[in-house]
Design an enzyme around this catalytic site. Sequence first.
Site, PDB file in Angstrom:
ATOM      1  N   GLU A  79      40.193  41.435  34.370  1.00  0.00           N
ATOM      2  CA  GLU A  79      40.721  42.698  34.914  1.00  0.00           C
ATOM      3  C   GLU A  79      40.087  43.917  33.946  1.00  0.00           C
ATOM      4  O   GLU A  79      39.734  43.565  32.671  1.00  0.00           O
ATOM      5  CB  GLU A  79      42.258  42.787  34.451  1.00  0.00           C
ATOM      6  N   ARG A  89      56.197  43.595  44.260  1.00  0.00           N
ATOM      7  CA  ARG A  89      55.983  43.085  45.681  1.00  0.00           C
ATOM      8  C   ARG A  89      57.135  41.976  45.730  1.00  0.00           C
ATOM      9  O   ARG A  89      57.695  41.597  46.833  1.00  0.00           O
ATOM     10  CB  ARG A  89      54.757  42.612  45.891  1.00  0.00           C
ATOM     11  N   CYS A 142      51.971  41.757  35.391  1.00  0.00           N
ATOM     12  CA  CYS A 142      50.680  41.771  34.531  1.00  0.00           C
ATOM     13  C   CYS A 142      50.114  43.105  34.199  1.00  0.00           C
ATOM     14  O   CYS A 142      49.672  43.099  33.194  1.00  0.00           O
ATOM     15  CB  CYS A 142      49.865  40.679  35.039  1.00  0.00           C
ATOM     16  N   HIS A 166      43.437  37.121  34.714  1.00  0.00           N
ATOM     17  CA  HIS A 166      44.177  36.577  35.842  1.00  0.00           C
ATOM     18  C   HIS A 166      43.527  35.169  36.291  1.00  0.00           C
ATOM     19  O   HIS A 166      42.064  34.995  36.507  1.00  0.00           O
ATOM     20  CB  HIS A 166      44.199  37.300  37.302  1.00  0.00           C
TER      21      HIS A 166
HETATM   22  N1  PCA Z   1      51.663  36.735  37.083  1.00  0.00           N
HETATM   23  C1  PCA Z   1      52.452  38.123  37.543  1.00  0.00           C
HETATM   24  C2  PCA Z   1      53.459  38.029  36.423  1.00  0.00           C
HETATM   25  C3  PCA Z   1      53.272  36.807  35.656  1.00  0.00           C
HETATM   26  C4  PCA Z   1      52.210  36.169  36.087  1.00  0.00           C
HETATM   27  O1  PCA Z   1      51.917  35.205  35.507  1.00  0.00           O
HETATM   28  C5  PCA Z   1      51.441  39.215  37.777  1.00  0.00           C
HETATM   29  O2  PCA Z   1      50.285  39.065  38.386  1.00  0.00           O
HETATM   30  O3  PCA Z   1      51.685  40.396  37.798  1.00  0.00           O
END
Ligand code: PCA
Length: 208
Positions: A79, A89, A142, A166
């Site tokens: 990111e 969501r 996140c 991610h």
């Molecule tokens: N993914 C979520 C929150 C916790 C996670 O592992 C997100 O992408 O916001």
Amino acid sequence: MKILLTGFEPFGGSEVNPSEQVVRAIARRPPRRVRLATAILPVDQQKGPAALWSAVEQHWPEAVLCLGEAAGRTAISIERVAVNLLDYRIADNAGNQVSDQPIVAEGPAAYFVTLPVRALLTALQEAGIPAELSLSAGTFLCNQVTYVLLHRLHESGRALPAGFIHLPALPEQAARRSPPIASMSLETMERAVRIALETMVRECSRKG
Ligand code: PCA
């Protein structure tokens, strides 16, 4: 180099979260040049950012790498930006589902992460791991923890390299979806995060 590595507990009806599994696997055998601190964060609008900041204050690491799951992503997603927006969501694990709110009232619209994102991308691609730079961590937790982390570091005048990666779904999570979604093995994701940590050490000692 002392690095804080974090993951999240499972959420959204899933029994596992690859980010938690990767953190636990790396904690068992950290890379040689890394003094590793870890935390598994709750998927909770209030407690998640607070748990991350208390881990920062407990360890005062030299860099922070947060991990989370983004089911449906086709690659390791580095990111670049965290935006000042909560627009969940789905509900978090405590049932909170907030829409159209700022994370920090009067805060800046966005922060760039302070990790060497281009070097991370190159290192992963050279290792043969599918990876990409991503312009949005979404508007769920996140993104929120990343924004709060970067905001607090900024406000406290501490220029630590900090950011977010991610991870795709695990194969066993993807297999339960109809139609199935993209996935990546735990071994590959663990290798990717090891490479990311080693790249952070290399880039940060080059600069320091
Ligand atoms: N993914 C979520 C929150 C916790 C996670 O592992 C997100 O992408 O916001």
